[in-house]
Design a protein around this motif. Structure first.
Motif, PDB file in Angstrom:
ATOM      1  N   GLU A 288      -7.698  -4.855   6.916  1.00  0.00           N
ATOM      2  CA  GLU A 288      -8.722  -3.817   7.020  1.00  0.00           C
ATOM      3  C   GLU A 288      -8.249  -2.608   7.809  1.00  0.00           C
ATOM      4  OE1 GLU A 288     -12.025  -6.324   8.447  1.00  0.00           O
ATOM      5  OE2 GLU A 288     -13.095  -5.608   6.672  1.00  0.00           O
ATOM      6  N   THR A 289      -7.360  -2.806   8.747  1.00  0.00           N
ATOM      7  CA  THR A 289      -6.892  -1.680   9.567  1.00  0.00           C
ATOM      8  C   THR A 289      -5.728  -0.931   8.927  1.00  0.00           C
ATOM      9  OG1 THR A 289      -5.391  -3.124  10.805  1.00  0.00           O
ATOM     10  CG2 THR A 289      -7.616  -2.850  11.680  1.00  0.00           C
ATOM     11  N   HIS A 290      -5.270  -1.405   7.785  1.00  0.00           N
ATOM     12  CA  HIS A 290      -4.130  -0.753   7.134  1.00  0.00           C
ATOM     13  C   HIS A 290      -4.466  -0.289   5.706  1.00  0.00           C
ATOM     14  CE1 HIS A 290      -1.004  -1.613  10.145  1.00  0.00           C
ATOM     15  NE2 HIS A 290      -1.703  -2.713  10.394  1.00  0.00           N
ATOM     16  N   THR A 291      -5.759  -0.033   5.473  1.00  0.00           N
ATOM     17  CA  THR A 291      -6.166   0.366   4.128  1.00  0.00           C
ATOM     18  C   THR A 291      -5.442   1.615   3.660  1.00  0.00           C
ATOM     19  OG1 THR A 291      -8.345  -0.611   4.466  1.00  0.00           O
ATOM     20  CG2 THR A 291      -8.136   0.980   2.677  1.00  0.00           C
ATOM     21  N   GLU A 292      -5.346   2.627   4.548  1.00  0.00           N
ATOM     22  CA  GLU A 292      -4.686   3.878   4.152  1.00  0.00           C
ATOM     23  C   GLU A 292      -3.220   3.639   3.793  1.00  0.00           C
ATOM     24  OE1 GLU A 292      -5.920   6.916   3.634  1.00  0.00           O
ATOM     25  OE2 GLU A 292      -7.905   6.070   3.946  1.00  0.00           O
ATOM     26  N   ASP A 293      -2.529   2.829   4.599  1.00  0.00           N
ATOM     27  CA  ASP A 293      -1.129   2.539   4.314  1.00  0.00           C
ATOM     28  C   ASP A 293      -0.992   1.800   2.978  1.00  0.00           C
ATOM     29  OD1 ASP A 293      -0.327   3.671   6.714  1.00  0.00           O
ATOM     30  OD2 ASP A 293      -0.527   1.781   7.810  1.00  0.00           O
ATOM     31  N   ILE A 294      -1.881   0.845   2.760  1.00  0.00           N
ATOM     32  CA  ILE A 294      -1.815   0.059   1.521  1.00  0.00           C
ATOM     33  C   ILE A 294      -2.034   0.952   0.305  1.00  0.00           C
ATOM     34  CG2 ILE A 294      -2.957  -1.776   0.210  1.00  0.00           C
ATOM     35  CD1 ILE A 294      -3.512  -3.159   2.901  1.00  0.00           C
ATOM     36  N   LEU A 295      -2.937   1.942   0.448  1.00  0.00           N
ATOM     37  CA  LEU A 295      -3.217   2.828  -0.679  1.00  0.00           C
ATOM     38  C   LEU A 295      -2.010   3.669  -1.061  1.00  0.00           C
ATOM     39  CD1 LEU A 295      -6.869   3.998  -0.090  1.00  0.00           C
ATOM     40  CD2 LEU A 295      -5.945   3.060  -2.198  1.00  0.00           C
ATOM     41  N   THR A 296      -1.088   3.893  -0.142  1.00  0.00           N
ATOM     42  CA  THR A 296       0.116   4.643  -0.490  1.00  0.00           C
ATOM     43  C   THR A 296       1.043   3.826  -1.373  1.00  0.00           C
ATOM     44  OG1 THR A 296       1.312   3.904   1.489  1.00  0.00           O
ATOM     45  CG2 THR A 296      -0.010   5.911   1.686  1.00  0.00           C
ATOM     46  N   ASN A 297       0.917   2.500  -1.335  1.00  0.00           N
ATOM     47  CA  ASN A 297       1.779   1.646  -2.153  1.00  0.00           C
ATOM     48  C   ASN A 297       1.052   0.344  -2.480  1.00  0.00           C
ATOM     49  OD1 ASN A 297       3.902   0.500  -3.493  1.00  0.00           O
ATOM     50  ND2 ASN A 297       5.359   0.670  -1.820  1.00  0.00           N
ATOM     51  N   PRO A 298      -0.003   0.424  -3.281  1.00  0.00           N
ATOM     52  CA  PRO A 298      -0.808  -0.775  -3.547  1.00  0.00           C
ATOM     53  C   PRO A 298      -0.049  -1.854  -4.313  1.00  0.00           C
ATOM     54  CG  PRO A 298      -1.467   1.011  -4.986  1.00  0.00           C
ATOM     55  CD  PRO A 298      -0.517   1.606  -3.989  1.00  0.00           C
ATOM     56  N   SER A 299       0.925  -1.459  -5.150  1.00  0.00           N
ATOM     57  CA  SER A 299       1.667  -2.464  -5.898  1.00  0.00           C
ATOM     58  C   SER A 299       2.509  -3.334  -4.966  1.00  0.00           C
ATOM     59  CB  SER A 299       2.550  -1.796  -6.953  1.00  0.00           C
ATOM     60  OG  SER A 299       3.412  -0.858  -6.365  1.00  0.00           O
ATOM     61  N   TYR A 300       3.016  -2.750  -3.877  1.00  0.00           N
ATOM     62  CA  TYR A 300       3.786  -3.514  -2.894  1.00  0.00           C
ATOM     63  C   TYR A 300       2.874  -4.529  -2.208  1.00  0.00           C
ATOM     64  CZ  TYR A 300       6.515  -4.311   1.432  1.00  0.00           C
ATOM     65  OH  TYR A 300       7.188  -4.870   2.486  1.00  0.00           O
ATOM     66  N   TYR A 301       1.692  -4.089  -1.803  1.00  0.00           N
ATOM     67  CA  TYR A 301       0.742  -5.006  -1.177  1.00  0.00           C
ATOM     68  C   TYR A 301       0.343  -6.116  -2.154  1.00  0.00           C
ATOM     69  CZ  TYR A 301      -3.611  -6.798   0.756  1.00  0.00           C
ATOM     70  OH  TYR A 301      -4.595  -7.631   1.216  1.00  0.00           O
ATOM     71  N   SER A 302       0.089  -5.727  -3.408  1.00  0.00           N
ATOM     72  CA  SER A 302      -0.284  -6.722  -4.418  1.00  0.00           C
ATOM     73  C   SER A 302       0.812  -7.768  -4.565  1.00  0.00           C
ATOM     74  CB  SER A 302      -0.522  -6.046  -5.765  1.00  0.00           C
ATOM     75  OG  SER A 302      -1.582  -5.124  -5.688  1.00  0.00           O
ATOM     76  N   SER A 303       2.066  -7.330  -4.545  1.00  0.00           N
ATOM     77  CA  SER A 303       3.173  -8.271  -4.725  1.00  0.00           C
ATOM     78  C   SER A 303       3.221  -9.293  -3.596  1.00  0.00           C
ATOM     79  CB  SER A 303       4.500  -7.520  -4.824  1.00  0.00           C
ATOM     80  OG  SER A 303       4.865  -6.938  -3.588  1.00  0.00           O
ATOM     81  N   MET A 304       2.835  -8.871  -2.386  1.00  0.00           N
ATOM     82  CA  MET A 304       2.810  -9.823  -1.267  1.00  0.00           C
ATOM     83  C   MET A 304       1.720 -10.870  -1.473  1.00  0.00           C
ATOM     84  SD  MET A 304       3.686  -7.644   2.194  1.00  0.00           S
ATOM     85  CE  MET A 304       2.665  -6.205   1.945  1.00  0.00           C
ATOM     86  N   VAL A 305       0.550 -10.421  -1.858  1.00  0.00           N
ATOM     87  CA  VAL A 305      -0.557 -11.355  -2.096  1.00  0.00           C
ATOM     88  C   VAL A 305      -0.211 -12.314  -3.236  1.00  0.00           C
ATOM     89  CG1 VAL A 305      -2.982 -11.544  -2.767  1.00  0.00           C
ATOM     90  CG2 VAL A 305      -2.252  -9.700  -1.229  1.00  0.00           C
TER      91      VAL A 305
END
Length: 904
Positions: A288-305
């Motif tokens: 929740e505290t890194h939403t802005e960072d995640i939005l810059t590279n959502p595919s990277y975050y998705s790959s972790m999940v």
């Protein structure tokens, strides 16, 4: 001299479509501007010259190459002046401008570039491309010697007071050339701009398109391929695709590579260090505290999940739940997702690398060791090197040999085939003793050698590039006669390994003349198959005799593909029954979905090519018309598809009638969007219907209860019981009429997938019309939608091509996976205990202003149903945007829609 001499006229009759443009010329030039789009062979040059004459002012013509520059001068001399020599008031030398001056973009840029330099006596040298790329046709010989001369030339040009500026094929302009052209235009006093092109750069990024439009202006008129075939100005033609499989020598290293990456994948799923590195990542631990960072590279975050879920690590559930993504919506771990994860961790995430540097460094070394990391990117399925290997696969040499043999068996002495490729590769010639070399890559010489060694002797071949020419010794007399007519002398010598052929020296000074000589002998049949480079022959070369073309070039761009193909589809005065076959090659990777990178590049090429569908009487762009697309290819599929292709190619005699039939069905080209329908917004009419029925049921139940149990006879008197129930039901239905009406109305509007697409299109169209971006008024017949070959196809009737493109771009953004819009349309629907959430992007052209987005939203409510408009630049909006983007990233991704042009 301020005006053209009297009596200059076009010596022939105008073609009907040319006359149409000329009849509308006053309207087009009312703003001193004409931008005409017309295919190769439609007579753009002649039209441009006629417009120049009608404007009747000093004219400056800029062409992309030396060949095309000379064509402008030759056409004017032959077709208008009808003399053997150009008058002194026509110049093809920018150093000596005249009333009519023809030059190239490169020469103009050279002039401006030199004039801007500090004064020096050194000579400016034009940058020349390497011989291997064979760019001789693209070079201008008008080098400017020093700043003083450049400024003198500029002053001479200004003194001519040019008032007509003709821009030929301005899609060629690179950034620096564009700046010089813009600077030159700015120095002219309110010039009339005439821009002519066969291929507007529709497929470039927005910035490049804006530069093109700034120079050329909006498109005023278009001439289409079917229109030209109907008028017998282009010949009936058909595209064919010949597929091949990589050689064993090519595929074996790729097989080993995939075996190694497969082993690595299994190990990584069990790797506790990798699991720990991802679990400890702040985006996972404190999402929740890194939403802005995640939005810059959502595919990277998705790959972790996705990785944590595949590795059965519980941390994924909390990370996904925070964003409202359920377990069933998290896709499987594919190689694509693993590539995304490893690229992010190892090469882009500096913070993660610092915490786990030793482990990541060891993993990087292992990936490099098996060739799975290149230029800070991880590849697990294929690498750029393997992709290039398949694109240049030697298997295509066999395809070319098979095609040439097939075409020769059908056309015999009438065959006039050209094979265009990208590289010369002289090193592939046999040595002086005649010892042949392995032919492992595409190129002019490898193709020539494949045919020379593998075809009968009676098949005469030739080579024509910017630096190399080879032709049969037997046609030497024809060559010398053609050269003598042009004042050229030929110097040639036998090939050391085959005395049936001779090689010809080509220099900058004689290149243009030798191209004309070889073209004449080719037309006469001195040789029937010519192998050349796309750089020399792909644009501007005029050889109407070509009836078969093999595009063995890697080019996938809209512009060059259309130009190359245009060499073959011109009509030939001496052969009124001419038809043409255009052959495309692809090496298929049977392991990768949809055939791999080479087929992907071919699909890109076909976005630009208008032609007949192979299995129906339609004329359109795109790969769908070729009927070869599959989710995955097997070896037997390749053989079967090729057999079908060659069987169709045997039916040349049917081509003319097929074009006649297809053209007769419609009368103009239109832009279309084809989608598989997965993302087409369907209405939630069941919610209205259920709500209405609930209202009706409650009211009917209350009335019945009062009548039956509270105060019998108070409402209905002594009516029979069945009548009382019927009246209660009718009153209930009246009470629920509002929601029921909405549900029925939406159902009637959206009875099919195509009707839903049309309604979505109406929302987009009416919004753009309200913004004054579209001129045709909204009308129920303005948009058409239909089901074709399993796809939902939507088109806009009327409007310019640019308006159609704007509308379809916007509609495509609506039905595409979410990227990063400023506004979202969000809606929920419930089915039992399940809740479905849908997200749609407000198109980019609409979401820049709140007022426009709200107009779009109001139309959505009216035509499609309840929803919410979400502004994504707030904290809550960003979170919803992230959820929307994650939902769009399914394992197979949402199938993309495709833009096509079609004759309708």
């Amino acid at each position: 001299m301020k005006h053209f001499p009297e009596g200059i006229t076009f010596r022939y009759s105008w073609r009907s479509y040319q006359q149409r443009i000329l009849d509308q010329l006053d309207d087009h030039l009312s703003n001193r501007h004409l931008h005409l789009v017309a295919p190769p062979g439609s007579g753009k040059t002649v039209l441009g010259l006629e417009v120049m004459l009608r404007l009747n002012r000093p004219a400056f013509i800029i062409a992309p190459t030396l060949t095309i520059k000379n064509q402008w001068a030759d056409r004017f001399r032959e077709l208008f002046l009808q003399t053997g020599q150009l008058p002194e008031w026509v110049s093809t030398d920018i150093k000596n401008p005249a009333f009519v001056t023809v030059t190239t973009y490169q020469a103009l840029h050279s002039l401006y570039k030199t004039a801007e330099q500090p004064e020096t006596d050194t000579e400016l040298e034009l940058t020349r491309e390497t011989e291997e790329e064979d760019s001789g046709n693209m070079l201008d010989e008008e080098a400017v010697n020093g700043t003083r001369e450049a400024r003198r030339i500029q002053e001479s040009i200004r003194s001519m007071s040019f008032q007509t500026l003709i821009l030929d094929e301005a899609h060629h302009l690179r950034s620096s050339w564009w700046k010089s052209a813009m600077a030159f235009r700015a120095e002219l006093q309110n010039p009339a701009i005439v821009a002519l092109t066969a291929t507007p750069p529709y497929d470039v990024h927005q910035g490049e398109w804006q530069r093109y439009m700034e120079l050329c202006g909006p498109i005023d008129a278009e001439i289409s391929v079917p229109e030209l075939v109907r008028e017998s100005e282009l010949c009936p033609h058909q595209d064919y695709i010949c597929l091949s499989l990589p050689n064993q020598e090519e595929f074996e290293p790729l097989r080993v590579f995939r075996q190694q990456t497969g082993t690595l994948r299994q190990e990584l799923l069990q790797d506790e260090q990798l699991k720990k590195a991802i679990e400890e990542h702040p985006w996972i631990g404190r999402t929740e505290t890194h939403t802005e960072d995640i939005l810059t590279n959502p595919s990277y975050y998705s790959s972790m999940v996705i990785y944590l879920k595949a590795a059965a690590y519980p941390a994924w559930e909390q990370a996904a739940a925070v964003l409202g993504v359920s377990g069933s919506e998290v896709p499987e771990l594919t190689d694509e997702w693993l590539e995304e994860l490893l690229t992010g961790l190892l090469y882009r995430d500096e913070e993660a690398d610092q915490r786990h540097h030793a482990y990541f460094d060891a993993l990087r070394r292992r990936l490099r060791g098996i060739g799975a990391a290149e230029k800070k990117k991880v590849y697990l399925r294929s690498t750029p090197q393997f992709d290039k290997m398949l694109i240049q696969s030697a298997s295509k040499l066999r395809s070319i040999r098979d095609i040439v043999s097939f075409e020769h068996s059908n056309l015999k002495e009438e065959l006039r085939m050209v094979i265009l490729t990208d590289y010369i590769r002289k090193e592939s010639f046999p040595d002086a003793t005649g010892k042949t070399k392995p032919l492992t890559r595409l190129g002019v010489v490898p193709i020539f050698e494949t045919l020379r060694q593998g075809l009968p002797e009676e098949m005469p071949l030739a080579i024509l590039t910017g630096s190399l020419a080879v032709f049969p010794r037997d046609c030497g007399a024809l060559m010398e006669e053609a050269a003598a007519r042009r004042g050229l002398s030929l110097e040639y010598k036998p090939l050391p390994f085959d005395d049936r052929y001779v090689s010809l020296d080509i220099r900058d000074s004689n290149r243009s003349g030798l191209v004309a000589v070889m073209t004449e002998v080719f037309a006469q049949g001195g040789f029937r198959v010519m192998v050349g480079t796309a750089a020399l022959l792909g644009e501007g070369w005029d050889a109407p005799c070509i009836n078969s073309l093999i595009m063995a070039s890697y080019v996938g761009s809209f512009m060059l593909s259309n130009q190359m193909r245009g060499r073959a589809i011109r009509t030939q005065k001496e052969n009124q029954d001419k038809t043409a076959a255009i052959w495309h090659l692809a090496c298929v990777d049977t392991v990768l979905p949809e055939g791999g990178r080479d087929l992907e590049m071919l699909s890109r090429r076909f976005r630009a090519l208008v032609g007949l569908a192979v299995d129906r009487n339609t004329i359109e762009t795109g790969m769908r018309r070729m009927n070869i697309l599959q989710d995955r290819y097997e070896h037997r599929d390749i053989e079967s598809l090729n057999q079908e292709t060659f069987l169709r190619a045997c039916e040349r005699h049917r081509l003319s009638q097929r074009w006649i039939d297809a053209i007769a069905l419609h009368d103009h080209m239109t832009e279309e969007l084809a989608s598989d329908g997965e993302r087409v917004p369907r209405p939630l009419y069941m919610q209205h219907t259920i709500r209405g029925l609930i209202y009706a049921g409650i009211v009917a139940l209350i009335l019945t209860a009062i009548e039956m149990f509270v105060s019998p006879g108070m409402i209905y008197g002594d009516m029979p019981i069945l009548m009382k129930l019927a009246v209660s039901l009718i009153v209930g239905l009246i009470a629920g009429a509002g929601p029921l009406y909405k549900g029925i109305r939406l159902y009637m509007k959206h009875q099919s997938l195509e009707s839903s697409m049309a309604e979505a299109g109406q929302v987009v169209y009416e919004t753009l019309y309200g913004m004054k971006l579209l001129t045709p008024k909204p009308h129920k017949h303005r948009l058409q939608a239909s089901m074709e070959a399993g796809m939902v196809v939507c088109r806009m009737e009327g409007g310019s091509t640019q308006e159609q493109l704007l509308f379809l771009d916007s509609l495509q953004q609506l039905v595409a996976p979410i990227n990063n819009p400023r506004y979202l349309i969000y809606r929920e629907s419930r089915a039992g205990l399940l809740t479905r959430r849908d997200y749609y992007a407000v198109p980019e052209a609409i979401d820049r202003r709140k007022e426009d987005a709200e107009r779009f939203y109001a139309l959505w409510i009216q035509r499609i149903g309840p929803a919410e408009l979400i502004y994504t630049r707030t904290t809550e909006g960003r979170k919803m945007l992230l959820t929307a983007r994650l939902k769009a990233m399914s394992a197979s991704f949402v199938p993309k829609s495709e833009r096509i042009s079609a004759w309708r």
